[in-house]
Design a protein around this motif. Structure first.
Motif, PDB file in Angstrom:
ATOM      1  N   ALA A 146       0.830  -1.203   0.000  1.00 20.01           N
ATOM      2  CA  ALA A 146       0.000   0.000   0.000  1.00 20.01           C
ATOM      3  C   ALA A 146       0.865   1.253   0.000  1.00 20.01           C
ATOM      4  N   GLU A 147       1.982   1.223   0.730  1.00 16.23           N
ATOM      5  CA  GLU A 147       2.892   2.364   0.747  1.00 16.23           C
ATOM      6  C   GLU A 147       3.491   2.599  -0.632  1.00 16.23           C
ATOM      7  N   ASN A 148       3.933   1.522  -1.271  1.00 16.20           N
ATOM      8  CA  ASN A 148       4.499   1.660  -2.611  1.00 16.20           C
ATOM      9  C   ASN A 148       3.480   2.239  -3.583  1.00 16.20           C
ATOM     10  N   CYS A 149       2.257   1.697  -3.556  1.00 14.53           N
ATOM     11  CA  CYS A 149       1.243   2.122  -4.516  1.00 14.53           C
ATOM     12  C   CYS A 149       0.843   3.573  -4.327  1.00 14.53           C
ATOM     13  N   ILE A 150       0.596   3.991  -3.089  1.00 13.44           N
ATOM     14  CA  ILE A 150       0.141   5.364  -2.891  1.00 13.44           C
ATOM     15  C   ILE A 150       1.266   6.352  -3.180  1.00 13.44           C
ATOM     16  N   ALA A 151       2.499   5.978  -2.922  1.00 15.20           N
ATOM     17  CA  ALA A 151       3.621   6.868  -3.251  1.00 15.20           C
ATOM     18  C   ALA A 151       3.718   7.075  -4.756  1.00 15.20           C
ATOM     19  N   VAL A 152       3.657   5.989  -5.516  1.00 16.79           N
ATOM     20  CA  VAL A 152       3.711   6.084  -6.973  1.00 16.79           C
ATOM     21  C   VAL A 152       2.527   6.895  -7.495  1.00 16.79           C
ATOM     22  N   ALA A 153       1.332   6.559  -7.018  1.00 16.88           N
ATOM     23  CA  ALA A 153       0.126   7.206  -7.526  1.00 16.88           C
ATOM     24  C   ALA A 153       0.089   8.685  -7.168  1.00 16.88           C
ATOM     25  N   ALA A 154       0.557   9.040  -5.966  1.00 17.12           N
ATOM     26  CA  ALA A 154       0.544  10.454  -5.565  1.00 17.12           C
ATOM     27  C   ALA A 154       1.446  11.288  -6.460  1.00 17.12           C
ATOM     28  N   VAL A 155       2.671  10.792  -6.729  1.00 15.66           N
ATOM     29  CA  VAL A 155       3.575  11.534  -7.605  1.00 15.66           C
ATOM     30  C   VAL A 155       2.986  11.647  -9.005  1.00 15.66           C
ATOM     31  N   ALA A 156       2.489  10.539  -9.527  1.00 16.30           N
ATOM     32  CA  ALA A 156       1.930  10.551 -10.878  1.00 16.30           C
ATOM     33  C   ALA A 156       0.743  11.506 -10.964  1.00 16.30           C
ATOM     34  N   SER A 157      -0.097  11.518  -9.941  1.00 14.82           N
ATOM     35  CA  SER A 157      -1.248  12.417  -9.925  1.00 14.82           C
ATOM     36  C   SER A 157      -0.810  13.876  -9.894  1.00 14.82           C
ATOM     37  N   LEU A 158       0.185  14.183  -9.078  1.00 14.94           N
ATOM     38  CA  LEU A 158       0.693  15.547  -8.988  1.00 14.94           C
ATOM     39  C   LEU A 158       1.323  16.012 -10.300  1.00 14.94           C
ATOM     40  N   LEU A 159       1.762  15.059 -11.113  1.00 12.28           N
ATOM     41  CA  LEU A 159       2.355  15.388 -12.406  1.00 12.28           C
ATOM     42  C   LEU A 159       1.330  15.343 -13.540  1.00 12.28           C
ATOM     43  N   GLY A 160       0.056  15.186 -13.187  1.00 10.53           N
ATOM     44  CA  GLY A 160      -1.001  15.329 -14.176  1.00 10.53           C
ATOM     45  C   GLY A 160      -1.611  14.066 -14.726  1.00 10.53           C
ATOM     46  N   LEU A 161      -1.181  12.883 -14.275  1.00 13.69           N
ATOM     47  CA  LEU A 161      -1.758  11.647 -14.787  1.00 13.69           C
ATOM     48  C   LEU A 161      -3.124  11.405 -14.153  1.00 13.69           C
ATOM     49  N   THR A 162      -4.047  10.848 -14.915  1.00 11.15           N
ATOM     50  CA  THR A 162      -5.384  10.547 -14.413  1.00 11.15           C
ATOM     51  C   THR A 162      -5.360   9.260 -13.599  1.00 11.15           C
ATOM     52  N   PRO A 163      -6.359   9.053 -12.729  1.00 14.67           N
ATOM     53  CA  PRO A 163      -6.426   7.782 -12.003  1.00 14.67           C
ATOM     54  C   PRO A 163      -6.463   6.581 -12.932  1.00 14.67           C
ATOM     55  N   GLU A 164      -7.126   6.700 -14.062  1.00 12.67           N
ATOM     56  CA  GLU A 164      -7.212   5.582 -15.005  1.00 12.67           C
ATOM     57  C   GLU A 164      -5.829   5.228 -15.561  1.00 12.67           C
ATOM     58  N   THR A 165      -5.048   6.248 -15.913  1.00 10.00           N
ATOM     59  CA  THR A 165      -3.698   5.997 -16.426  1.00 10.00           C
ATOM     60  C   THR A 165      -2.804   5.412 -15.333  1.00 10.00           C
ATOM     61  N   ILE A 166      -2.937   5.915 -14.125  1.00 14.12           N
ATOM     62  CA  ILE A 166      -2.146   5.395 -13.004  1.00 14.12           C
ATOM     63  C   ILE A 166      -2.468   3.926 -12.764  1.00 14.12           C
ATOM     64  N   ALA A 167      -3.739   3.580 -12.774  1.00 15.63           N
ATOM     65  CA  ALA A 167      -4.137   2.183 -12.571  1.00 15.63           C
ATOM     66  C   ALA A 167      -3.584   1.293 -13.677  1.00 15.63           C
ATOM     67  N   ARG A 168      -3.621   1.793 -14.898  1.00 15.80           N
ATOM     68  CA  ARG A 168      -3.086   1.010 -16.029  1.00 15.80           C
ATOM     69  C   ARG A 168      -1.580   0.823 -15.885  1.00 15.80           C
ATOM     70  N   GLY A 169      -0.878   1.878 -15.434  1.00 14.73           N
ATOM     71  CA  GLY A 169       0.564   1.770 -15.260  1.00 14.73           C
ATOM     72  C   GLY A 169       0.953   0.769 -14.202  1.00 14.73           C
ATOM     73  N   LEU A 170       0.292   0.802 -13.059  1.00 15.98           N
ATOM     74  CA  LEU A 170       0.619  -0.136 -11.985  1.00 15.98           C
ATOM     75  C   LEU A 170       0.250  -1.568 -12.368  1.00 15.98           C
ATOM     76  N   ALA A 171      -0.855  -1.730 -13.074  1.00 17.54           N
ATOM     77  CA  ALA A 171      -1.278  -3.078 -13.467  1.00 17.54           C
ATOM     78  C   ALA A 171      -0.284  -3.719 -14.424  1.00 17.54           C
ATOM     79  N   GLY A 172       0.347  -2.921 -15.257  1.00 17.15           N
ATOM     80  CA  GLY A 172       1.284  -3.467 -16.233  1.00 17.15           C
ATOM     81  C   GLY A 172       2.728  -3.441 -15.809  1.00 17.15           C
ATOM     82  N   ALA A 173       3.014  -2.915 -14.616  1.00 19.24           N
ATOM     83  CA  ALA A 173       4.402  -2.758 -14.182  1.00 19.24           C
ATOM     84  C   ALA A 173       5.022  -4.098 -13.780  1.00 19.24           C
ATOM     85  N   GLU A 174       6.332  -4.165 -13.938  1.00 14.40           N
ATOM     86  CA  GLU A 174       7.088  -5.361 -13.550  1.00 14.40           C
ATOM     87  C   GLU A 174       8.087  -4.991 -12.463  1.00 14.40           C
ATOM     88  N   LEU A 175       8.256  -5.909 -11.502  1.00 15.13           N
ATOM     89  CA  LEU A 175       9.193  -5.673 -10.413  1.00 15.13           C
ATOM     90  C   LEU A 175      10.630  -5.859 -10.882  1.00 15.13           C
TER      91      LEU A 175
END
Length: 471
Positions: free
Chosen positions: A287-316
C-alpha cells in the motif's frame, strides 16, 4: 546526451589543449561500454584501475579519456585527448550537474527512503512512461558514481527522469541533491539502514536533506507514517505534501483491498478521487508503494485511469519479491539487499502469502543485515523476536550476528530450529530433509544484505530440484 568535450572538461575543473574539442555523446566508467563518441572516465578501485584500460577504451572508439594520473603516467600510445582532473568521482558529479542544467524542460523526480525505493522508482517510471518519454537509473545506480552516470545516460528530450538517490555516509545527500536538483522529491520512509556510516543524527535527518535541493516551486512529498521523518522534513521547509498507508485522513492515502492471484489489489484516494489498482506484489507493505507512486503521478497530471493502467502493467525489478519454483518449494527471491525495515516487511508479506495460500511450511532463509554499526546486535535481536511472532517452520541464517538472532528467537518463545549451514550443499540437504519430514514442501523467503550472496543458496536449491526432475 550531447555536449562538447570542452564543456565537460570545464565543468570537471580542467581544460583542453587547443584543437582537442569534439562532441561527446556518452560518459562511461566501464571500458566494455565504450562506443564511438564516448568519454571514458578512469576510476581507481581496490582491485581495478580504470587508467589501465585507457588504450582498450581508445580502441573501442572513445572520443576522450578522463583520469587523475599525470599525462606522462598514462599508457604509451594514447592519442585521443586526455583530461586530467583532481577527483574523478567529483568530476562525474559536476558533469552530470551541467547536463541537468541543460535539460531544464525535463521534470526530475528523486526517490529516496530506507526500504522499497528501487521498486517504487521502477513502478513510477513505468507508470509515467504512459504519459511521456521517461528515463530512470538502471538497477540501483544511485550513489556518487551511479547517479551521475544515470543522468548522463539520458537523451535530454524526455518528459520525466525518475532518479533513485541512495546514501550511506554523512554528506551524501547534500552532494547528490546538488547534482539532481529534483522538481519532485519523494521520501518513501525512514528506518535503520546504513547507520554505521550516517552517524548519530539519524536516518530521517539525512533523508530530509534532499528537500534542500528542491526549488521553492517544487514538490516535496513524504510519508506521514514515520514521525521522525515528518519532524525532520518540517524542520527543512513547510510546504510539504503527505501520503499515508495507515489510514490517516490525508490528501493521498492507500490501503490493501484483497488479492487476485499473485497480484495485490489496493484502494487509493488521490486528492478526493478514488483509484483502485492491481500491483505486482501482495501484502500490506505494498500500500505504501502504490500510494507513493500514484501520488507523484497524480501531482504530475496523470489521471487515475492511467495510473491504474501503469501499476497493473508494471514489472518488479530483479531480486525483489520475485516468485520462483524449485521442486516442492515456492521461492520468494528478495536477495538484493536488506535492512531492518525491509526485512520485517518482507517477512510479514511472505508469511501472509504462505498462510493465505495454504503452502505448508514457511521457511525463512536470511542473511546478516550489514552496515548497522552500534545498532547491529540490537536490530538482530529485534529481528529474532519478530521471527518468533510469525512462527516459521525453520530459520536458516548466513553471516554474522547469528547469536543475536538466536537470542531474539528465544526471547520470543520460538522453539523451531535455527540452522547456520556452512555452505550451499549443507543448506540444500537440511532444507530438503525438512521437506521429506513434512511431506509437502512450502514457501521459502530468501533475504539478506548484498554481501551475503544468498542467491548462491537459492541457485543451489534450484539446481538440485532440476537435477531430481532429470533423474
Amino acid at each position: 546526451m550531447r555536449l562538447k568535450l570542452s564543456e565537460l572538461a570545464s565543468a570537471a575543473g580542467s581544460a583542453l589543449a587547443p584543437g582537442d574539442d569534439r562532441d561527446v555523446t556518452a560518459v562511461v566508467t566501464d571500458s566494455r561500454a565504450v562506443r564511438p563518441g564516448t568519454l571514458f572516465v578512469c576510476l581507481s578501485g581496490e582491485h581495478v584501475d580504470g587508467h589501465d584500460y585507457a588504450l582498450k577504451a581508445q580502441e573501442a572508439g572513445a572520443a576522450a579519456i578522463m583520469g587523475t594520473r599525470a599525462p606522462q603516467a598514462m599508457p604509451d600510445g594514447l592519442y585521443v585527448p586526455y583530461v586530467r582532473v583532481e577527483d574523478a568521482v567529483k568530476a562525474l558529479g559536476r558533469m552530470a550537474a551541467l547536463w541537468r542544467d541543460r535539460c531544464a524542460g525535463v521534470k526530475v523526480i528523486a526517490v529516496t527512503g530506507t526500504a522499497g525505493k528501487t521498486t517504487v522508482k521502477e513502478l513510477l517510471a513505468q507508470t509515467l512512461a504512459l504519459a511521456g518519454k521517461t528515463a530512470r537509473n538502471a538497477a540501483n545506480l544511485n550513489n556518487q558514481i551511479g547517479l551521475p552516470l544515470s543522468l548522463l545516460a539520458t537523451d535530454g528530450d524526455e518528459a520525466f527522469w525518475v532518479m533513485e538517490v541512495g546514501i550511506s555516509h554523512d554528506g551524501d545527500m547534500d552532494e547528490l541533491g546538488g547534482i539532481v536538483r529534483p522538481d519532485v522529491a519523494l521520501i518513501l520512509n525512514a528506518g535503520a539502514g546504513h547507520t554505521e556510516g550516517l552517524g548519530a543524527r539519524g536516518v530521517a535527518w539525512h533523508k530530509a536533506r534532499l528537500l534542500h535541493s528542491v526549488p521553492r516551486d517544487g514538490i516535496c512529498l513524504i510519508s506521514a507514517d514515520y514521525p521522525d521523518l515528518v519532524r525532520e522534513a518540517r524542520a527543512v521547509r513547510g510546504d510539504l505534501l503527505y501520503f499515508t498507508a495507515e489510514g490517516r485522513p490525508l490528501q493521498f492515502r492507500g490501503a490493501p483491498a484483497g488479492n487476485e492471484g499473485e497480484r495485490g489489489r489496493y484502494r487509493l484516494n488521490l486528492d478526493g478521487r478514488a483509484c483502485d489498482v492491481l500491483a505486482p506484489f501482495r501484502g500490506s507493505y505494498g500500500a505504501e508503494n502504490c500510494i507513493a507512486v500514484a501520488a507523484v503521478a497524480s501531482l504530475l497530471g496523470l489521471t487515475p485511469e492511467t495510473i491504474a493502467r501503469g501499476l497493473a502493467g508494471a514489472e518488479l525489478p530483479a531480486q525483489r519479491f520475485v516468485r520462483k519454483q524449485a521442486g516442492p518449494w515456492q521461492i520468494i527471491d528478495d536477495t538484493y539487499n536488506a535492512n531492518p525495515l525491509s526485512m520485517a516487511r518482507m517477512l510479514d508479506a511472505a508469511a501472509e502469502l504462505a498462510h493465505g495460500e495454504g503452502r505448508g511450511c514457511f521457511i525463512a532463509v536470511l542473511g546478516e543485515m550489514r552496515e548497522l554499526g552500534g545498532l547491529a546486535v540490537q536490530e538482530h535481536e529485534r529481528l529474532g523476536r519478530h521471527l518468533a511472532e510469525i512462527r516459521p517452520c525453520a530459520v536458516f541464517w548466513k553471516g554474522g550476528q547469528a547469536e543475536a538472532v538466536r537470542a531474539g528467537l528465544e526471547q520470543g518463545g520460538y522453539t523451531g530450529p535455527l540452522f547456520t549451514p556452512a555452505d550451499a550443499g549443507e543448506f540444500c540437504a537440511r532444507l530438503n530433509g525438512l521437506e521429506q519430514g513434512a511431506g509437502r514442501g512450502g514457501l521459502v523467503l530468501f533475504k539478506g544484505s548484498r554481501s551475503n550472496a544468498l542467491e548462491e543458496w537459492l541457485s543451489a536449491l534450484q539446481d538440485a530440484a532440476a537435477g531430481q526432475r532429470g533423474m
